[in-house]
Design a protein around this motif. Sequence first.
Motif, PDB file in Angstrom:
ATOM      1  N   UNK A   1       0.823  -1.213   0.000  1.00 24.28           N
ATOM      2  CA  UNK A   1       0.000   0.000   0.000  1.00 24.28           C
ATOM      3  C   UNK A   1       0.856   1.263   0.000  1.00 24.28           C
ATOM      4  N   UNK A   2       2.039   1.189   0.609  1.00 32.88           N
ATOM      5  CA  UNK A   2       2.920   2.371   0.624  1.00 32.88           C
ATOM      6  C   UNK A   2       3.365   2.716  -0.786  1.00 32.88           C
ATOM      7  N   UNK A   3       3.807   1.698  -1.539  1.00 31.18           N
ATOM      8  CA  UNK A   3       4.247   1.937  -2.914  1.00 31.18           C
ATOM      9  C   UNK A   3       3.096   2.436  -3.779  1.00 31.18           C
ATOM     10  N   UNK A   4       1.911   1.893  -3.535  1.00 31.45           N
ATOM     11  CA  UNK A   4       0.749   2.307  -4.326  1.00 31.45           C
ATOM     12  C   UNK A   4       0.398   3.766  -4.039  1.00 31.45           C
ATOM     13  N   UNK A   5       0.391   4.121  -2.760  1.00 29.77           N
ATOM     14  CA  UNK A   5       0.079   5.507  -2.391  1.00 29.77           C
ATOM     15  C   UNK A   5       1.115   6.468  -2.960  1.00 29.77           C
ATOM     16  N   UNK A   6       2.382   6.091  -2.908  1.00 30.24           N
ATOM     17  CA  UNK A   6       3.440   6.938  -3.470  1.00 30.24           C
ATOM     18  C   UNK A   6       3.211   7.149  -4.958  1.00 30.24           C
ATOM     19  N   UNK A   7       2.831   6.064  -5.656  1.00 30.56           N
ATOM     20  CA  UNK A   7       2.560   6.180  -7.087  1.00 30.56           C
ATOM     21  C   UNK A   7       1.376   7.080  -7.376  1.00 30.56           C
ATOM     22  N   UNK A   8       0.334   7.010  -6.544  1.00 31.62           N
ATOM     23  CA  UNK A   8      -0.836   7.866  -6.739  1.00 31.62           C
ATOM     24  C   UNK A   8      -0.475   9.336  -6.528  1.00 31.62           C
ATOM     25  N   UNK A   9       0.336   9.592  -5.528  1.00 34.42           N
ATOM     26  CA  UNK A   9       0.766  10.980  -5.265  1.00 34.42           C
ATOM     27  C   UNK A   9       1.548  11.520  -6.461  1.00 34.42           C
ATOM     28  N   UNK A  10       2.403  10.673  -7.026  1.00 37.46           N
ATOM     29  CA  UNK A  10       3.181  11.086  -8.196  1.00 37.46           C
ATOM     30  C   UNK A  10       2.275  11.360  -9.391  1.00 37.46           C
ATOM     31  N   UNK A  11       1.092  10.708  -9.412  1.00 34.95           N
ATOM     32  CA  UNK A  11       0.122  10.927 -10.498  1.00 34.95           C
ATOM     33  C   UNK A  11      -0.782  12.126 -10.224  1.00 34.95           C
ATOM     34  N   UNK A  12      -0.566  12.824  -9.093  1.00 31.22           N
ATOM     35  CA  UNK A  12      -1.315  14.039  -8.810  1.00 31.22           C
ATOM     36  C   UNK A  12      -2.476  13.886  -7.854  1.00 31.22           C
ATOM     37  N   UNK A  13      -2.632  12.709  -7.231  1.00 30.15           N
ATOM     38  CA  UNK A  13      -3.739  12.496  -6.300  1.00 30.15           C
ATOM     39  C   UNK A  13      -3.390  12.998  -4.902  1.00 30.15           C
ATOM     40  N   UNK A  14      -4.406  13.563  -4.232  1.00 34.00           N
ATOM     41  CA  UNK A  14      -4.333  13.798  -2.798  1.00 34.00           C
ATOM     42  C   UNK A  14      -4.914  12.572  -2.097  1.00 34.00           C
ATOM     43  N   UNK A  15      -4.240  12.080  -1.071  1.00 32.39           N
ATOM     44  CA  UNK A  15      -4.618  10.822  -0.454  1.00 32.39           C
ATOM     45  C   UNK A  15      -5.445  11.068   0.806  1.00 32.39           C
ATOM     46  N   UNK A  16      -6.647  10.491   0.835  1.00 28.17           N
ATOM     47  CA  UNK A  16      -7.473  10.440   2.039  1.00 28.17           C
ATOM     48  C   UNK A  16      -7.332   9.045   2.639  1.00 28.17           C
ATOM     49  N   UNK A  17      -7.295   8.969   3.976  1.00 27.07           N
ATOM     50  CA  UNK A  17      -7.136   7.644   4.559  1.00 27.07           C
ATOM     51  C   UNK A  17      -7.716   7.580   5.964  1.00 27.07           C
ATOM     52  N   UNK A  18      -7.948   6.331   6.425  1.00 23.71           N
ATOM     53  CA  UNK A  18      -8.501   6.070   7.757  1.00 23.71           C
ATOM     54  C   UNK A  18      -7.407   5.566   8.682  1.00 23.71           C
ATOM     55  N   UNK A  19      -7.750   5.429   9.942  1.00 14.96           N
ATOM     56  CA  UNK A  19      -6.811   5.246  11.046  1.00 14.96           C
ATOM     57  C   UNK A  19      -5.634   4.312  10.778  1.00 14.96           C
ATOM     58  N   UNK A  20      -5.901   3.006  10.556  1.00 15.94           N
ATOM     59  CA  UNK A  20      -4.803   2.055  10.418  1.00 15.94           C
ATOM     60  C   UNK A  20      -3.968   2.307   9.188  1.00 15.94           C
ATOM     61  N   UNK A  21      -4.611   2.497   8.049  1.00 18.62           N
ATOM     62  CA  UNK A  21      -3.897   2.777   6.805  1.00 18.62           C
ATOM     63  C   UNK A  21      -3.202   4.128   6.889  1.00 18.62           C
ATOM     64  N   UNK A  22      -3.876   5.100   7.495  1.00 13.05           N
ATOM     65  CA  UNK A  22      -3.312   6.442   7.669  1.00 13.05           C
ATOM     66  C   UNK A  22      -1.971   6.381   8.390  1.00 13.05           C
ATOM     67  N   UNK A  23      -1.916   5.628   9.478  1.00 14.54           N
ATOM     68  CA  UNK A  23      -0.689   5.544  10.273  1.00 14.54           C
ATOM     69  C   UNK A  23       0.450   4.919   9.472  1.00 14.54           C
ATOM     70  N   UNK A  24       0.144   3.838   8.744  1.00 16.82           N
ATOM     71  CA  UNK A  24       1.176   3.176   7.940  1.00 16.82           C
ATOM     72  C   UNK A  24       1.748   4.147   6.907  1.00 16.82           C
TER      73      UNK A  24
END
Length: 510
Positions: free
Chosen positions: A13-36
Amino acid sequence: MYALLSVSDKSHIIEFAQGLIECGYKILSTSGTLKVLQDSGLEVIDIASYTGAKELFDGRVKTLNPKIAGGILYRRDSLSHQKDAQEEGIEPIDLICVNLYPFKQTIERTQDFEEIVENIDIGGPSMIRAGAKNFQSVLVVTNPSDYPQVLKRLRNGENTLEFRREMMIKAFSHTASYDCLIANYMNERFNGGFGEQIFLSGEKVLTPRYGENPHQKGALYAQGDYFLKHFVILKGEPSFNNFTDIDSALKIASNFQNSVCIIKHGNPCGFALHSNPLEAFSLALSCDTLSAYGGVVAVNAEVSLELAQKIGESFFEVLIAPSFTPQALEFLSNKKKLKLFSLTPKLPHFSLPTQKVSFKSIMGGFLIQEADCITQEEIDNAQRMGDYEATQEQKRDLEIAYKIVALTKSNCVAYVKNGVLVGIGMGMTSRVDASRNAMLKAQDMGLDLRGCVLASEAFFPFKDSIELAVSMGVSAIIEPGGSIRDDEVIECANSHKIPIYFTFKRHFLH
């Protein structure tokens, strides 16, 4: 441009989120995923701060909010939807990545009902279904294995309607199988497994070229990890019929270490038990060399080079074993038409999953029942009904014969001698015909039945089957009993000084 990430399975999930950010997305997340994600140094927006509503009730309520549901669901091509979104300050959420609480893993680990209930996801399925419903505008991702292709498409500008539709189907399948699992579990826990509704759910493993016949489509679906983690394709493309034959072979062979079972069209045409698997194969093949041609062989031991060479002398379509030596595998790989599979390769012998229920398709529906099983206890506790006691060698042969008939199409009788199947009749409309057919096949193969034992998966209704057995030299009999003429059958066995045992448990297989 927002993407919402809320996952129980945090693989990659970390690599996926990093890739989304590079594609211009702002990331929303919940407690457990947010912390990771935050611990990895990524810039992520807490759902609670985004919605202005904190998580409630120990996390039971966190994404059930108009800013989340509305951001996913509103139609981008509808003026009235756009107006509502603008008035309520709802931003579009164009990508959601969600997978669900580990309900399956929880019920496998514990019977604590309170913990099980807390692992029923509510917000997750709601978000997935919302994203899938609005696939015209929203990309929904539920499986970590899809992360690479999602990022590749986003980077290449290939987030097409066709791709979002493909992911939509996966999403609805994900929530459907999850709900099926919960409903079936609750029915099993509180309704004995037979509730008002029952659900079949499986994960597609592969698509063979066709079903039982070339004009039929077919596919293999897995329930549990058996095919996904333990069944290994070493060589060849398994067919629909291969799988049904393999299933029959494994069910019989798995009962005895160092055994060999040969199956043709779903029925055993050879079986032998011997401390040396090479000798077991030769003995199993001797039962019916004609029917064995092109059959399926299951060896419940590692296949050595010597055994591989012996098997290679005849034509078989499939060979399955727990493992193969490197030399055996190299030799067998040169057999062009032979398909090779292994099962539980880290174990010396087959290990099969426990089957709780079985299904049978009929026109307009299907039948479901508790799975039939042959317990060692029922064989060990088989009651001697006549005046004569079987020897230890006879008892071992009776066990082998009984397990074979219990796992073969009714009506079925089997003759076993010194650990080797020497005759079998199955799928007959009368038990006498099954007995006679087995006798004729043994004669065709030049096998001596004198001294063999006889097993039947259901009672002998008349003494004629016993008299036929006597004429062939049968030395001991095992059957369930239950006929109104049991006394005649027992007396017939006594008159010929043949030990006869009843298990009092029938094993029809239709």
